[in-house]
Design a protein around this motif. Sequence first.
Motif, PDB file in Angstrom:
ATOM      1  N   ASN A 192       0.833  -1.200   0.000  1.00  0.00           N
ATOM      2  CA  ASN A 192       0.000   0.000   0.000  1.00  0.00           C
ATOM      3  C   ASN A 192       0.872   1.255   0.000  1.00  0.00           C
ATOM      4  O   ASN A 192       2.058   1.219   0.326  1.00  0.00           O
ATOM      5  N   SER A 194       0.996   4.058   1.742  1.00  0.00           N
ATOM      6  CA  SER A 194       1.642   4.641   2.931  1.00  0.00           C
ATOM      7  C   SER A 194       2.858   3.824   3.350  1.00  0.00           C
ATOM      8  O   SER A 194       3.887   4.392   3.740  1.00  0.00           O
ATOM      9  N   ALA A 195       2.754   2.518   3.197  1.00  0.00           N
ATOM     10  CA  ALA A 195       3.917   1.679   3.519  1.00  0.00           C
ATOM     11  C   ALA A 195       5.054   1.954   2.528  1.00  0.00           C
ATOM     12  O   ALA A 195       6.234   2.026   2.914  1.00  0.00           O
TER      13      ALA A 195
END
Length: 215
Positions: A192, A194-195
């Motif tokens: 994802n 944000s990761a």
Amino acid sequence: MTLLDMLRALVFVFMTNFLCSYFAILKEMSLTLQKNDITVDQVVDKVQCVKKSLLKLKMEKELNETIHKDVKIIADTDNKIKVTYHGEMIGISAQQNREKRSQSAKMKETCAETVNKAILQVKNAAMKVIDETVKNIDDRFESFTNHKVIRAAAIINPHNWPTDNEIDAYGDEQLTDIFNHYQSILEARHVNLSAAKLQWLELKRLILRKKEDGK
Ligand SMILES: *[C@@H]1O[C@H](CO)[C@@H](O)[C@H](O)[C@H]1NC(C)=O
Ligand SMILES: *[C@@H]1O[C@H](CO)[C@@H](O)[C@H](O)[C@H]1NC(C)=O
């Protein structure tokens, strides 16, 4: 040697000089594109540099010097015009010996005109070649260099990074572009955004630290 022969010889030599410089520039791009381990931003850089070099070659002074390389045009005392290339005689104004003085002066003028004609002809041809080449390079690489994902790829190269505190935010926008482009594939692999952003920040810091250590 007739004036027409002289014109042909001059045009040939001037044009050859131009082509030597022209192909030397294009060769750079060709060699770069043949490499297997080339990165996108290296291609973009090379394309820009090749275009700049071609436009520089087109400039009046540069083009004039290029086509005159190793050519000497000498008007000697008996009103003959000699043209040499690498020291080899390629042209000499015709049959001066039997001419009267007035005629020979006229001949010199005509020869000078012939030389100028050849210069003009080659300069015009050279400029046309350069314009066409630059246009073709633009057409060929425009969609490539302007593509969001391709542009974003430039962030990978640490040479493009800012050195100051802008580094933390550097490339986030481009990372988002890449992520959006490959979203379905990435999400299928449980990546994802944000990761990914967090990892990108860690990577930048790690590489900068290594760079510092290397100094
Ligand atoms: C072009 O170059 C030649 C040889 O270097 C020089 O003699 C001539 O003056 C130049 N002409 C112009 C217009 O710069
Ligand atoms: C994004 O990935 C991280 C680490 O894999 C995970 O902890 C987090 O819950 C994920 N967030 C979303 C919105 O899926």
